[in-house]
Design an enzyme around this catalytic site. Structure first.
Site, PDB file in Angstrom:
ATOM      1  N   GLY A 546       0.805  -1.220   0.000  1.00  8.95           N
ATOM      2  CA  GLY A 546       0.000   0.000   0.000  1.00  8.95           C
ATOM      3  C   GLY A 546       0.834   1.264   0.000  1.00  8.95           C
ATOM      4  O   GLY A 546       0.548   2.223  -0.731  1.00  8.95           O
ATOM      5  N   HIS A 842      -7.258  -1.240   3.711  1.00  4.61           N
ATOM      6  CA  HIS A 842      -5.901  -1.796   3.694  1.00  4.61           C
ATOM      7  C   HIS A 842      -5.481  -1.889   2.231  1.00  4.61           C
ATOM      8  O   HIS A 842      -5.760  -2.878   1.547  1.00  4.61           O
ATOM      9  CB  HIS A 842      -5.869  -3.174   4.361  1.00  4.61           C
ATOM     10  CG  HIS A 842      -6.313  -3.164   5.791  1.00  4.61           C
ATOM     11  ND1 HIS A 842      -5.623  -2.486   6.781  1.00  4.61           N
ATOM     12  CD2 HIS A 842      -7.380  -3.735   6.406  1.00  4.61           C
ATOM     13  CE1 HIS A 842      -6.230  -2.649   7.935  1.00  4.61           C
ATOM     14  NE2 HIS A 842      -7.309  -3.396   7.742  1.00  4.61           N
ATOM     15  N   THR A 843      -4.825  -0.822   1.757  1.00  4.55           N
ATOM     16  CA  THR A 843      -4.497  -0.764   0.331  1.00  4.55           C
ATOM     17  C   THR A 843      -3.488  -1.833  -0.078  1.00  4.55           C
ATOM     18  O   THR A 843      -3.387  -2.161  -1.262  1.00  4.55           O
ATOM     19  CB  THR A 843      -3.937   0.627  -0.018  1.00  4.55           C
ATOM     20  OG1 THR A 843      -2.806   0.904   0.825  1.00  4.55           O
ATOM     21  CG2 THR A 843      -4.988   1.699   0.197  1.00  4.55           C
ATOM     22  N   CYS A 844      -2.737  -2.345   0.900  1.00  3.30           N
ATOM     23  CA  CYS A 844      -1.776  -3.404   0.564  1.00  3.30           C
ATOM     24  C   CYS A 844      -2.485  -4.640   0.026  1.00  3.30           C
ATOM     25  O   CYS A 844      -1.941  -5.377  -0.797  1.00  3.30           O
ATOM     26  CB  CYS A 844      -0.956  -3.792   1.793  1.00  3.30           C
ATOM     27  SG  CYS A 844      -0.064  -2.411   2.539  1.00  3.30           S
ATOM     28  N   PHE A 845      -3.693  -4.877   0.526  1.00  7.88           N
ATOM     29  CA  PHE A 845      -4.420  -6.100   0.175  1.00  7.88           C
ATOM     30  C   PHE A 845      -5.738  -5.817  -0.529  1.00  7.88           C
ATOM     31  O   PHE A 845      -6.565  -6.715  -0.673  1.00  7.88           O
ATOM     32  CB  PHE A 845      -4.685  -6.910   1.454  1.00  7.88           C
ATOM     33  CG  PHE A 845      -3.487  -7.061   2.343  1.00  7.88           C
ATOM     34  CD1 PHE A 845      -2.442  -7.887   1.968  1.00  7.88           C
ATOM     35  CD2 PHE A 845      -3.379  -6.334   3.521  1.00  7.88           C
ATOM     36  CE1 PHE A 845      -1.319  -8.013   2.778  1.00  7.88           C
ATOM     37  CE2 PHE A 845      -2.257  -6.450   4.332  1.00  7.88           C
ATOM     38  CZ  PHE A 845      -1.224  -7.292   3.967  1.00  7.88           C
TER      39      PHE A 845
END
EC number: 2.3.2.26
Length: 876
Positions: A546, A842-845
């Site tokens: 993210g 949660h921009t990472c996921f």
């Protein structure tokens, strides 16, 4: 035991006979050993196989494709029947009308009598299509047609349509057989090409490769002969490179109508699909039989051969067996099988005679297709067509774009989505060592003229591979490079006894993101190929993807800020281009700006290397320059539409007072901002700079005769010369990352843009498709009230607000190049009670976390605040 003894005794008796009385073959072999003859190798004109021959041969038949190859030109005598014969639709129509009138006038009712009355049609077709000389002087383009036209396709289409309307298919079948005879023994016909293009346009050449029924003429015999014509035409056309016909064929394709050009692409793709389907069928059938043998006799180390007649494909559809080393698949497979998609590959099934062949996770291995001459020839021919397509779309003067360039998606072959792309890529790079022994044996046994280690790979023909396959290959290579760099760093740390980071870490401040990023990249240029990790100073977020997305977005925005002066924003096209004035500016900070171009090149390369999408507003010309493709007038018109329109008016002007009206010389002028050290004003001064478009351009007037050269020089200046230094620094940064990454060369300019920028939706996002692939956690399901409200809210919002939602969750409002359905999306529940808290992402996921809100109104209110006011990262 008794049977075994009998066989051995027979073998012994035969050996005694041979020893006592040598046969004629043994004598000949002894004689040949006493008087050895030099053996040479000849390349088959059809399949390209190297065939051993002796000097005394005049011709030979290839054992692979069964085509007769002539080594010496025969003494041909003119046939008085076909000497002045010409094949034409008008002549055929008159013969047909005469035959049908005879049937009608004589009131023939007997079938044999009708066939006899129609015999003149068969004789005419047989005479025409048995001779390439007749076809060469037939179907010539009409007077006034462009010089690049080789065949009058309208008349040819009418000719074949007349045959398809006959009450019997015998004449049509006789024509196919005559073509087959001609293609099997081409003699001197391969010096010409028109006759081959005439045969290539026979309708059943396309339909024999599909399962669709085509009119009453459809029959197993016609399909079988049409298949023979298809493979011969493909092979002969693929072998014209290096001959006089090559340039003529490419020129014809370049100016062919888009409809006919696309039709040719689809026909060859059908042929490739046909061959791959045949390989798939035999592989699945073989695995099925092997599984059956193992289940019945698991104790046998070597399974016995079983009778395969019950699944013989030739018994199902073809009564005519083609001359081929591998029999073509010809089962009446279901349409679902032919229209198979990559999603179906794990559950593909073929039903034949009530028996089901099933293969899970099927992938084409290189050993299954690399020696298949059908596929090799078809790929070579498709490469010629792709080359012709790159020359379509005009040049710097073809502003009307009569021959529109075909999109890359038309060339994609969906069957190659089943390709073991990792293995194919390794073969392409020359890293595959699993089959090294068999490769060496092949090289040692091959003639010297064919002895090379270049193996067939579909990566040599990247236009056939879909964008998804290419992205998969790039992800595979970049992952390997990152793993190698991490392993190298770890071993280095052990060797030197100090800590070496296995990641490329960049620490930046939000308000100084450009300078901090440039400093980090300068100091760690050896770490660019490591996995990227971003840390925002004074923010506690940990990068799992993210923060990296956020860094790319913020940095590109900063570099494209008008205050940097790196790019010119063209208002009429809403696109950005390298600052033309920068190369002519007297500003002392120009060198620093050059470093920013290098930084941008590195950033764009890192985004692609790490699988991130950027929101860039560059014209197609940039990506064409990156792929070293020729620029056209259309590329300039996309960036500067108003100026392009004025250039077109100048090119179209027919008056005799041209120089008086336009009063132009080979010069151009543009504005340049100059910062003076004595000036205290914030806004820089602006002056007009004039540049010559050629040597002594100010002394050369633009006339009616040289206006084309003027337009070429104008476009070349604005797209190339004026930005040469800026673009070179940009590419230096880009190549610093991708210099050792070979997969980048698989992408065309159109695909490169989609890979970097994704697909931008201009009206509405397809959230229904996204909902179908969304996963839920924490107690949510697709039927939950909050989930239903969420999707209803998204559908009701406008495009800009929808984009903000997507950016809030994924850090980008762009859809992946392979479609929104490939976006991993997840919605989780924060708690089972109503809460006044805002949604969290949660921009990472690509994960959205929602509370169990009590009403739809409250959910919409909280969601709107979250997506419009969000910035920064932190721990939860």
């Amino acid at each position: 035991m008794d049977l075994l003894f009998r066989r051995n005794s027979k073998k012994k008796n035969s050996e005694q006979k041979l020893l006592s009385k040598p046969n004629k073959g043994v004598k000949q072999r002894k004689k040949s050993l006493e008087n050895p003859v030099d053996i040479k190798y000849s390349k088959c004109c059809c399949c390209g196989s190297m065939v051993p021959i002796t000097e005394d041969l005049n011709k030979y038949k290839c054992g692979v494709c069964r085509v007769t190859n002539l080594l010496k030109e025969p003494d041909t005598k003119k046939d008085p029947v076909t000497e002045d014969l010409v094949c034409s639709a008008a002549h055929l129509k008159s013969i047909i009308n005469g035959c049908l009138a005879k049937v009608k006038n004589e009131q023939l009712t007997d079938k044999k009598e009708k066939y006899r009355a129609l015999e003149p049609i068969s004789h005419y077709l047989s005479d025409c299509f048995h001779s390439y000389e007749v076809l060469e002087r037939s179907f010539h383009p009409k007077v006034g047609s462009p010089a690049y036209s080789l065949v009058d396709y309208d008349e040819l289409s009418t000719f074949y349509a007349l045959l398809m309307k006959l009450p019997t298919r015998r004449p049509f079948y006789r024509m196919l057989c005559a073509c087959n005879d001609l293609l099997k023994k081409p003699q001197g016909a391969l010096k010409h090409i028109r006759w081959l293009l005439i045969i290539w346009e026979i309708p059943f050449i396309r339909y024999c490769l599909t399962t669709a029924q085509y009119t009453k003429f459809d029959s197993p015999e016609i399909r079988a002969v049409a298949y023979e014509l298809a493979k011969r035409c493909v092979c002969y056309l693929s072998n014209i490179s290096g001959t006089e016909n090559y340039a003529q064929y490419i020129y014809c394709l370049r100016y062919m109508s888009p409809e006919l050009f696309t039709f040719n692409i689809e026909k060859i793709n059908l042929y490739i699909t046909y061959q791959l389907t045949r390989i798939m069928y035999h592989s699945i059938k073989k695995d099925k039989k092997a599984d059956k043998r193992r289940s019945v006799m698991p104790q046998m180390s070597e399974p016995e051969e079983s009778n395969m007649a019950d699944l013989d494909p030739l018994q199902l559809n073809h009564s005519y067996i083609p001359d081929d080393n591998v029999s073509p698949i010809s089962e009446q497979l279901t349409d679902e099988f032919w229209n198979v998609t990559p999603e179906d590959v794990k559950t593909i099934e073929i039903d034949i005679k009530g028996k089901t062949l099933k293969q899970r996770g099927f992938k084409f291995k290189t050993a299954q297709y690399e020696h298949d001459w059908h596929i090799r020839s078809a790929c070579k021919l498709m490469m010629m067509i792709n080359l012709a397509n790159t020359k379509r779309g005009g040049s710097m003067l073809d502003y009307r774009n009569y021959n529109e360039q075909i999109g890359v998606g038309v060339f994609y072959n969906t069957m190659l989505d089943f390709l073991d792309n990792k293995q194919d890529f390794e073969v392409w790079r020359g890293l595959d060592v699993g089959n090294r022994l068999s490769l060496l044996l092949t090289e040692w046994s091959a003639p010297q003229s064919q002895n090379n280690s270049v193996r067939f790979s579909f990566c040599n023909y990247p236009f056939l591979l879909s964008l998804g396959v290419k992205i998969s290959i790039m992800e595979y290579e970049t992952k390997r490079i990152m793993e190698y760099q991490a392993e190298k760093a770890f071993l280095s740390s052990l060797d030197k006894g100090k800590s070496v980071d296995v990641y490329f870490k960049i620490k930046v401040r939000r308000n100084m993101i450009t300078s901090d990023s440039l400093t980090a990249i300068k100091q760690h240029q050896g770490d660019l190929l490591k996995s990227l990790r971003i840390e925002f100073i004074d923010e506690p977020g940990i990068d799992a993807g993210g923060l990296r997305k956020e860094w790319f977005i913020l940095l590109t925005k900063s570099l494209f800020n008008p205050t940097t002066g790196l790019f010119d924003y063209v208002r009429e096209s809403r696109l950005c281009w390298f600052s033309i004035a920068l190369g002519h500016s007297k500003d002392t900070g120009a060198s620093t700006q050059g470093e920013y171009y290098f930084l941008l090149g590195v950033v764009i390369a890192l985004a692609m290397f790490n699988g991130n999408i950027l929101d860039l507003k560059f014209p197609r010309a940039l990506y064409r320059k990156m792929c070293k493709e020729a620029l056209t007038f259309q590329d300039y018109a996309e960036l500067y539409p108003s100026t392009a329109s004025n250039l077109i008016k100048m090119l179209d002007y027919q008056g005799d007072d041209f120089e008086t009206v336009f009063c132009l010389t080979f010069e151009t002028s543009f504005r340049c901002n100059i910062k003076s050290s004595k000036s205290t004003k914030k806004s820089p001064k602006s002056e007009v700079i004039t540049k010559e478009l050629c040597q002594n351009g100010s002394q050369i007037a633009v006339t009616k005769e040289n206006r084309g050269e003027y337009v070429k020089a104008w476009i070349d200046f604005y797209l190339n010369k004026s930005v040469d230094n800026q673009f070179r620094q940009f590419m230096d940064g880009f190549n610093r990352v991708f210099s050792n990454c070979k997969s980048i060369s698989l992408f065309s300019s159109e695909e490169l843009e989609r890979l970097l920028c994704g697909d931008e939706e201009h009206t509405k996002y397809d959230f229904q498709m996204l909902r179908s692939v969304t996963r839920y956690q924490g107690g949510f399901s697709d039927n939950s009230s909050v989930i239903n409200w969420f999707w209803e809210i998204l559908q009701s919002w406008d495009y800009k607000l929808q984009g903000k939602v997507l950016q809030f969750i994924t850090s980008s409002n762009r859809v992946p190049a392979t479609g929104i359905s490939t976006l991993p999306f997840k919605i989780s529940r924060l708690g089972a009670r109503d809460d006044n808290g805002l949604p969290i992402a949660h921009t990472c996921f690509n994960e959205l976390c929602l509370w169990e809100y009590a009403s739809k109104v409250k959910l919409e209110q909280k969601l709107k605040i979250a997506v419009t006011e969000a910035e920064g990262f932190g721990f939860k």
